[in-house]
Write a protein that holds these residues in place. Structure first.
Motif, PDB file in Angstrom:
ATOM      1  N   THR A 174    -103.908 -20.025  23.133  1.00  0.00           N
ATOM      2  CA  THR A 174    -103.266 -19.281  24.169  1.00  0.00           C
ATOM      3  C   THR A 174    -103.408 -17.712  23.936  1.00  0.00           C
ATOM      4  OG1 THR A 174    -101.325 -19.125  22.386  1.00  0.00           O
ATOM      5  CG2 THR A 174    -101.163 -20.801  23.995  1.00  0.00           C
ATOM      6  N   ASN A 175    -104.534 -17.520  22.831  1.00  0.00           N
ATOM      7  CA  ASN A 175    -104.798 -16.018  22.585  1.00  0.00           C
ATOM      8  C   ASN A 175    -106.195 -16.054  23.288  1.00  0.00           C
ATOM      9  OD1 ASN A 175    -105.408 -13.660  21.542  1.00  0.00           O
ATOM     10  ND2 ASN A 175    -105.034 -14.026  19.428  1.00  0.00           N
ATOM     11  N   PRO A 176    -106.384 -14.587  24.273  1.00  0.00           N
ATOM     12  CA  PRO A 176    -107.504 -14.567  24.801  1.00  0.00           C
ATOM     13  C   PRO A 176    -108.617 -14.286  23.732  1.00  0.00           C
ATOM     14  CG  PRO A 176    -105.692 -13.305  25.903  1.00  0.00           C
ATOM     15  CD  PRO A 176    -105.086 -13.911  24.723  1.00  0.00           C
ATOM     16  N   LYS A 177    -108.392 -13.583  22.686  1.00  0.00           N
ATOM     17  CA  LYS A 177    -109.464 -13.292  21.661  1.00  0.00           C
ATOM     18  C   LYS A 177    -109.895 -14.356  21.124  1.00  0.00           C
ATOM     19  CE  LYS A 177    -108.015  -8.677  20.303  1.00  0.00           C
ATOM     20  NZ  LYS A 177    -107.436  -7.663  19.196  1.00  0.00           N
ATOM     21  N   GLN A 178    -109.235 -15.381  21.073  1.00  0.00           N
ATOM     22  CA  GLN A 178    -109.503 -16.845  20.324  1.00  0.00           C
ATOM     23  C   GLN A 178    -110.391 -17.533  21.559  1.00  0.00           C
ATOM     24  OE1 GLN A 178    -106.306 -19.121  19.014  1.00  0.00           O
ATOM     25  NE2 GLN A 178    -107.893 -20.400  17.856  1.00  0.00           N
ATOM     26  N   ALA A 179    -110.043 -17.387  22.592  1.00  0.00           N
ATOM     27  CA  ALA A 179    -110.835 -18.083  23.703  1.00  0.00           C
ATOM     28  C   ALA A 179    -112.410 -17.301  23.770  1.00  0.00           C
ATOM     29  CB  ALA A 179    -110.233 -17.814  25.149  1.00  0.00           C
ATOM     30  N   ALA A 233    -114.581 -20.306  28.810  1.00  0.00           N
ATOM     31  CA  ALA A 233    -113.747 -20.455  27.931  1.00  0.00           C
ATOM     32  C   ALA A 233    -112.322 -19.887  28.296  1.00  0.00           C
ATOM     33  CB  ALA A 233    -113.981 -19.935  26.373  1.00  0.00           C
ATOM     34  N   MET A 234    -112.494 -18.619  28.848  1.00  0.00           N
ATOM     35  CA  MET A 234    -111.381 -17.982  29.382  1.00  0.00           C
ATOM     36  C   MET A 234    -110.802 -18.793  30.526  1.00  0.00           C
ATOM     37  SD  MET A 234    -110.801 -15.469  27.631  1.00  0.00           S
ATOM     38  CE  MET A 234    -109.772 -14.139  28.603  1.00  0.00           C
ATOM     39  N   HIS A 235    -111.273 -19.465  31.418  1.00  0.00           N
ATOM     40  CA  HIS A 235    -110.827 -20.230  32.494  1.00  0.00           C
ATOM     41  C   HIS A 235    -110.146 -21.367  32.138  1.00  0.00           C
ATOM     42  CE1 HIS A 235    -110.549 -21.427  36.695  1.00  0.00           C
ATOM     43  NE2 HIS A 235    -111.167 -22.487  36.170  1.00  0.00           N
ATOM     44  N   GLU A 236    -110.620 -22.016  30.998  1.00  0.00           N
ATOM     45  CA  GLU A 236    -110.081 -23.205  30.474  1.00  0.00           C
ATOM     46  C   GLU A 236    -108.778 -22.832  29.750  1.00  0.00           C
ATOM     47  OE1 GLU A 236    -112.149 -25.918  28.133  1.00  0.00           O
ATOM     48  OE2 GLU A 236    -114.003 -25.623  29.179  1.00  0.00           O
ATOM     49  N   MET A 237    -108.855 -21.617  29.077  1.00  0.00           N
ATOM     50  CA  MET A 237    -107.423 -21.236  28.290  1.00  0.00           C
ATOM     51  C   MET A 237    -106.622 -21.050  29.239  1.00  0.00           C
ATOM     52  SD  MET A 237    -106.386 -17.601  26.433  1.00  0.00           S
ATOM     53  CE  MET A 237    -106.564 -17.120  28.126  1.00  0.00           C
ATOM     54  N   LYS A 238    -106.854 -20.165  30.599  1.00  0.00           N
ATOM     55  CA  LYS A 238    -105.930 -19.960  31.414  1.00  0.00           C
ATOM     56  C   LYS A 238    -105.236 -21.203  32.200  1.00  0.00           C
ATOM     57  CE  LYS A 238    -107.633 -15.487  32.540  1.00  0.00           C
ATOM     58  NZ  LYS A 238    -108.274 -14.590  33.566  1.00  0.00           N
ATOM     59  N   GLU A 239    -106.017 -22.230  32.358  1.00  0.00           N
ATOM     60  CA  GLU A 239    -105.663 -23.361  32.605  1.00  0.00           C
ATOM     61  C   GLU A 239    -104.635 -24.395  31.881  1.00  0.00           C
ATOM     62  OE1 GLU A 239    -109.001 -25.487  34.155  1.00  0.00           O
ATOM     63  OE2 GLU A 239    -108.598 -24.693  36.259  1.00  0.00           O
ATOM     64  N   GLY A 240    -105.000 -23.910  30.390  1.00  0.00           N
ATOM     65  CA  GLY A 240    -104.128 -24.736  29.460  1.00  0.00           C
ATOM     66  C   GLY A 240    -105.072 -25.760  28.893  1.00  0.00           C
ATOM     67  N   LYS A 241    -106.262 -25.859  29.055  1.00  0.00           N
ATOM     68  CA  LYS A 241    -107.149 -27.191  28.566  1.00  0.00           C
ATOM     69  C   LYS A 241    -107.799 -26.872  27.535  1.00  0.00           C
ATOM     70  CE  LYS A 241    -107.344 -28.994  33.251  1.00  0.00           C
ATOM     71  NZ  LYS A 241    -108.468 -28.913  34.401  1.00  0.00           N
ATOM     72  N   LEU A 242    -107.980 -25.401  27.006  1.00  0.00           N
ATOM     73  CA  LEU A 242    -108.647 -25.314  25.600  1.00  0.00           C
ATOM     74  C   LEU A 242    -108.211 -25.602  24.419  1.00  0.00           C
ATOM     75  CD1 LEU A 242    -111.448 -23.837  24.936  1.00  0.00           C
ATOM     76  CD2 LEU A 242    -110.375 -21.726  25.020  1.00  0.00           C
ATOM     77  N   LYS A 243    -108.730 -26.094  23.684  1.00  0.00           N
ATOM     78  CA  LYS A 243    -108.116 -26.592  22.414  1.00  0.00           C
ATOM     79  C   LYS A 243    -109.015 -25.869  21.375  1.00  0.00           C
ATOM     80  CE  LYS A 243    -105.939 -30.637  23.877  1.00  0.00           C
ATOM     81  NZ  LYS A 243    -105.029 -30.515  24.457  1.00  0.00           N
ATOM     82  N   SER A 244    -108.342 -25.513  20.109  1.00  0.00           N
ATOM     83  CA  SER A 244    -109.306 -25.036  19.248  1.00  0.00           C
ATOM     84  C   SER A 244    -109.967 -26.179  18.367  1.00  0.00           C
ATOM     85  CB  SER A 244    -108.415 -24.298  17.920  1.00  0.00           C
ATOM     86  OG  SER A 244    -107.536 -25.248  17.242  1.00  0.00           O
ATOM     87  N   GLY A 245    -111.131 -25.918  17.590  1.00  0.00           N
ATOM     88  CA  GLY A 245    -111.760 -27.304  17.257  1.00  0.00           C
ATOM     89  C   GLY A 245    -111.188 -27.788  15.851  1.00  0.00           C
ATOM     90  N   THR A 246    -110.575 -26.727  15.099  1.00  0.00           N
ATOM     91  CA  THR A 246    -110.045 -27.195  13.683  1.00  0.00           C
ATOM     92  C   THR A 246    -108.804 -28.107  13.968  1.00  0.00           C
ATOM     93  OG1 THR A 246    -109.232 -25.044  13.200  1.00  0.00           O
ATOM     94  CG2 THR A 246    -111.284 -25.488  12.487  1.00  0.00           C
ATOM     95  N   SER A 247    -107.925 -27.488  14.657  1.00  0.00           N
ATOM     96  CA  SER A 247    -106.659 -28.117  14.592  1.00  0.00           C
ATOM     97  C   SER A 247    -106.198 -29.005  15.752  1.00  0.00           C
ATOM     98  CB  SER A 247    -105.355 -26.765  14.435  1.00  0.00           C
ATOM     99  OG  SER A 247    -105.373 -26.185  15.597  1.00  0.00           O
ATOM    100  N   GLY A 248    -106.989 -28.653  16.948  1.00  0.00           N
ATOM    101  CA  GLY A 248    -106.836 -29.120  18.091  1.00  0.00           C
ATOM    102  C   GLY A 248    -105.549 -28.937  18.837  1.00  0.00           C
ATOM    103  N   LYS A 249    -104.862 -27.793  18.525  1.00  0.00           N
ATOM    104  CA  LYS A 249    -103.984 -27.095  19.110  1.00  0.00           C
ATOM    105  C   LYS A 249    -104.266 -26.327  20.362  1.00  0.00           C
ATOM    106  CE  LYS A 249    -100.704 -26.888  15.345  1.00  0.00           C
ATOM    107  NZ  LYS A 249     -99.821 -26.069  14.698  1.00  0.00           N
TER     108      LYS A 249
END
Length: 59
Positions: free
Chosen positions: A34-39, A15-31
């Motif tokens: 960008t927050n590491p704690k959220q990842a 999840a952290m790797h995907e966040m750093k690449e900009g590919k991780l999206k939240s489940g509810t809003s789909g946005k």
């Protein structure tokens, strides 16, 4: 200290790797996430769904 399984640690790492690449999206809003704690929270949630040893959520 809470103990996390290796599977849970792998999920958080992914999840952290995907966040750093900009590919991780939240489940509810789909946005984009960008927050590491959220990842970390997303990684632990996925690990929980797969049955990995993860301590309970704080309420």
């Amino acid at each position: 200290m809470a103990k996390y399984s290796a599977k849970a640690q792998d999920k958080v790492g992914e999840a952290m790797h995907e966040m750093k690449e900009g590919k991780l999206k939240s489940g509810t809003s789909g946005k984009k996430v960008t927050n590491p704690k959220q990842a970390v929270a997303i990684g632990l949630s996925e690990a929980r769904k797969e049955g990995a040893k993860v301590p309970k959520k704080k309420s």
